[in-house]
Motif scaffolding. Structure first.
Motif, PDB file in Angstrom:
ATOM      1  N   ASN A  12       0.829  -1.214   0.000  1.00 40.52           N
ATOM      2  CA  ASN A  12       0.000   0.000   0.000  1.00 40.52           C
ATOM      3  C   ASN A  12       0.855   1.252   0.000  1.00 40.52           C
ATOM      4  O   ASN A  12       0.780   2.078  -0.910  1.00 40.52           O
ATOM      5  CB  ASN A  12      -0.932  -0.004   1.222  1.00 40.52           C
ATOM      6  N   TRP A  13       1.707   1.394   1.060  1.00 42.01           N
ATOM      7  CA  TRP A  13       2.487   2.619   1.143  1.00 42.01           C
ATOM      8  C   TRP A  13       3.644   2.625   0.158  1.00 42.01           C
ATOM      9  O   TRP A  13       4.134   3.688  -0.241  1.00 42.01           O
ATOM     10  CB  TRP A  13       2.990   2.859   2.567  1.00 42.01           C
ATOM     11  N   ARG A  15       3.593   1.913  -2.956  1.00 43.75           N
ATOM     12  CA  ARG A  15       3.201   2.415  -4.276  1.00 43.75           C
ATOM     13  C   ARG A  15       3.365   3.927  -4.401  1.00 43.75           C
ATOM     14  O   ARG A  15       3.561   4.459  -5.494  1.00 43.75           O
ATOM     15  CB  ARG A  15       1.742   2.045  -4.555  1.00 43.75           C
ATOM     16  N   THR A  16       3.252   4.635  -3.279  1.00 45.88           N
ATOM     17  CA  THR A  16       3.318   6.105  -3.314  1.00 45.88           C
ATOM     18  C   THR A  16       4.622   6.637  -2.711  1.00 45.88           C
ATOM     19  O   THR A  16       4.722   7.826  -2.437  1.00 45.88           O
ATOM     20  CB  THR A  16       2.116   6.690  -2.551  1.00 45.88           C
ATOM     21  N   TYR A  17       5.577   5.741  -2.503  1.00 46.38           N
ATOM     22  CA  TYR A  17       6.835   6.168  -1.876  1.00 46.38           C
ATOM     23  C   TYR A  17       7.607   7.084  -2.827  1.00 46.38           C
ATOM     24  O   TYR A  17       7.807   6.771  -3.995  1.00 46.38           O
ATOM     25  CB  TYR A  17       7.678   4.947  -1.531  1.00 46.38           C
ATOM     26  N   ASP A  18       8.033   8.262  -2.309  1.00 42.93           N
ATOM     27  CA  ASP A  18       8.723   9.216  -3.168  1.00 42.93           C
ATOM     28  C   ASP A  18       9.988   9.734  -2.493  1.00 42.93           C
ATOM     29  O   ASP A  18      10.345   9.316  -1.393  1.00 42.93           O
ATOM     30  CB  ASP A  18       7.805  10.380  -3.538  1.00 42.93           C
TER      31      ASP A  18
END
Length: 578
Positions: A12-13, A15-18
């Motif tokens: 979940n997290w 996928r949006t890790y930047d």
């Protein structure tokens, strides 16, 4: 894929890790790593294990929790209370310093991990609710006291032992002649310095113009400074030759692959302590995780947390560690340092792995008194006697639970204390629900509302007894309602109808059903009607499956007001109802 993400929150997290999250996680990891190096060594000492076990227990478990856990700020690893529980449990099956002791610690982590994993798969996280907050607070306070006293032997340089407060005090008294003055000086100065770092260093740095981030990092690095200065002092002045106990050789390298002991005898001896450690660790971990998640309007899944903590403990069992859980202090530091995701924990594990490979030779001359000072300063923040005052003023039953838990933990040991805490929590629940609040109610004039006759000016009818039952009815409290009604409808009374308002009754078990049937039969013999009002749908569904409604000598009303209008006889009451 959605089902898979439920068991692997990293999907979940991740996928949006930047880049921004990476930067924040790295900063948090550096701060927590600095804090954890001396803390891990100290907690291993508290657990009666070699110092490297503390570092090993902080590497693989953190990585596994990052994969399976749902909290974005929880920092997993050795904690004071679990370390104390480990020492207490393992000390009963093996002698400290032996290979059997280390194997028993691995087995304890393995059993704890397996138990947590099983609870998570079965979605049984609610079982932790059997430990009330007052009991947990009492247990943690008592554990903090025990931990602090258990470290006095290292601060004094004596060889005392014991798992209860009387044992510790007696043993310390017997070994007072062994006190090493140099050790006392080192331990005393380290303790005073660490207390000052906690309270005074950050404000001082801010006054000197340091940025908040720099001041925070330097404050968290306080224990590292204490370790460095005392280690250098022992090495420069050869204090180890003058009786100051030191850490000595710490194996240099990554955590080894280890196997827990699986003999039936060992498992049988450690099963109950493992369950207790699992419950205590889970309650502490989830409490911290929920608190930190609420601050960012995030949520955690308690059942998935069980799986995450179970995986972490299994990781500790196979990499030379011992039972772990989410720590309050390190989690708060992790959160305050800006951790965005569980990746911060994984980066912390990498930092600790580097320390295990490159820095362990530097702690050879580290005095155990410094590690003891680190533990004492950390655990004294857990001691909170204000819970006694709060519970005394609010609930005497909760006060008794807290006081009993503290006294039993101090007097008989942590295992007895936590087991008693669970028992006391359950008994408190049974006691409170065994005497449910049942209010006699009347009509508030000019309304359709009914309230307690002892709290409000209400209209009543001498021929109608209206009782509001404010608790679900089950085997523990069913007889209470039966006896209460029996005492009110003695021969010769004016009562012709009894109305049971069930608006707060969520369940009626079979024992309570039999009590209701008994009440119905007795009232029928007395020529009194039994009526129900505001019965919830699920309760009605269960009652329809029985003979009770067919045998009921009265009616079931949709609302209490409908029952009142139908049954109140006097003209005055009718007027009030209209």
């Amino acid at each position: 894929m959605h089902h898979l993400r439920g068991y692997f929150p990293i999907l979940n997290w991740g996928r949006t890790y930047d880049r921004n999250a990476f930067s924040n996680d790295m900063i948090a990891a550096v701060i927590v790593t600095i804090m954890l190096i001396p803390q891990s060594l100290a907690y291993a000492l508290l657990a009666g294990l070699p110092p490297e076990a503390g570092i090993y227990a902080s590497i693989a478990p953190i990585i596994l929790y990052a994969i399976f856990g749902t909290s974005r700020a929880l920092a997993v690893g050795p904690v004071a209370v679990v370390s104390l529980l480990t020492a207490s449990a393992v000390g009963q099956v093996a002698e400290q310093g032996t290979a059997g002791y280390a194997v028993a610690a691995l087995t304890l982590a393995f059993l704890s991990g397996g138990f947590l994993l099983l609870l998570g798969i079965l979605r049984l996280g609610f079982l932790a609710n059997f430990l009330s907050h007052p009991v947990i607070a009492g247990f943690i306070t008592a554990s903090g006291i025990l931990i602090a006293f258990s470290q006095l032997k290292h601060l004094l340089g004596v060889s005392a032992h014991g798992h209860t407060l009387p044992q510790l005090l007696t043993s310390l008294g017997e070994h007072l002649g062994e006190i090493n003055i140099i050790t006392v000086i080192i331990g005393g100065l380290a303790t005073a310095f660490l207390f000052w770092v906690r309270k005074g260093l950050k404000p001082m740095l801010r006054r000197l113009g340091a940025s908040p981030t720099l001041a925070d990092v330097l404050t968290k690095a306080g224990p590292v400074a204490a370790v460095a200065v005392t280690t250098l002092s022992v090495w420069l002045f050869g204090l180890d030759d003058r009786g100051v106990k030191i850490v000595g050789d710490v194996p240099q390298g990554l955590p080894p692959f280890t196997l827990p002991g699986l003999s039936p005898d060992l498992i049988g001896q450690l099963m109950m302590p493992a369950i207790l450690i699992s419950i205590i660790g889970f309650v502490e971990s989830v409490s911290v995780a929920q608190t930190l998640a609420a601050k960012k309007r995030q949520k955690i899944d308690p059942d998935q947390e069980l799986i995450g903590l179970g995986a972490a403990n299994l990781g500790a069992a196979f990499t030379g560690g011992y039972p772990v859980t989410g720590g309050f202090a390190r989690s708060v530091v992790n959160y305050d340092a800006g951790a965005e995701t569980p990746a911060a924990g994984a980066f912390t594990a990498i930092g600790l792995a580097i320390a295990a490979v490159a820095l362990t030779p530097l702690v050879y001359y580290l005095p155990t008194a410094t590690l003891a000072a680190t533990i004492v300063v950390a655990v004294l923040s857990l001691v909170d006697f204000s819970i006694l005052k709060k519970t005394w003023g609010y609930s005497k039953a909760d006060f008794i639970a807290v006081a009993a838990t503290i006294l039993l933990t101090l007097g008989l040991g942590v295992e007895v204390g936590v087991a008693s805490g669970v028992g006391i929590s359950v008994l408190l629940h049974l006691y409170k629900t065994s005497r449910p609040h049942v209010a006699e109610i009347g009509l508030v004039p000019g309304t359709q509302h009914f309230r307690n006759i002892n709290r409000h000016k209400v209209a009543t009818d001498p021929t109608v007894l209206s009782l509001r039952v404010d608790e679900s009815l089950y085997f523990v409290n069913a007889r209470f309602l039966e006896d209460l009604i029996q005492s009110r409808v003695s021969d010769g009374c004016a009562i012709k109808h009894v109305i049971l308002m069930f608006s707060a009754v969520n369940e009626v078990d079979f024992s309570a059903l039999e009590s209701l049937e008994s009440i119905n039969h007795r009232l029928t013999d007395l020529g009194i009607g039994l009526h129900l009002s505001e019965v919830k749908g699920p309760v009605m569904d269960r009652l329809y499956q029985t003979h009770f409604l067919r045998d009921l000598n009265g009616d079931v009303f949709l609302s209490q007001y409908d029952a009142w209008k139908a049954l109140a006889k006097s003209a005055e009451m009718k007027n009030a109802a209209e």
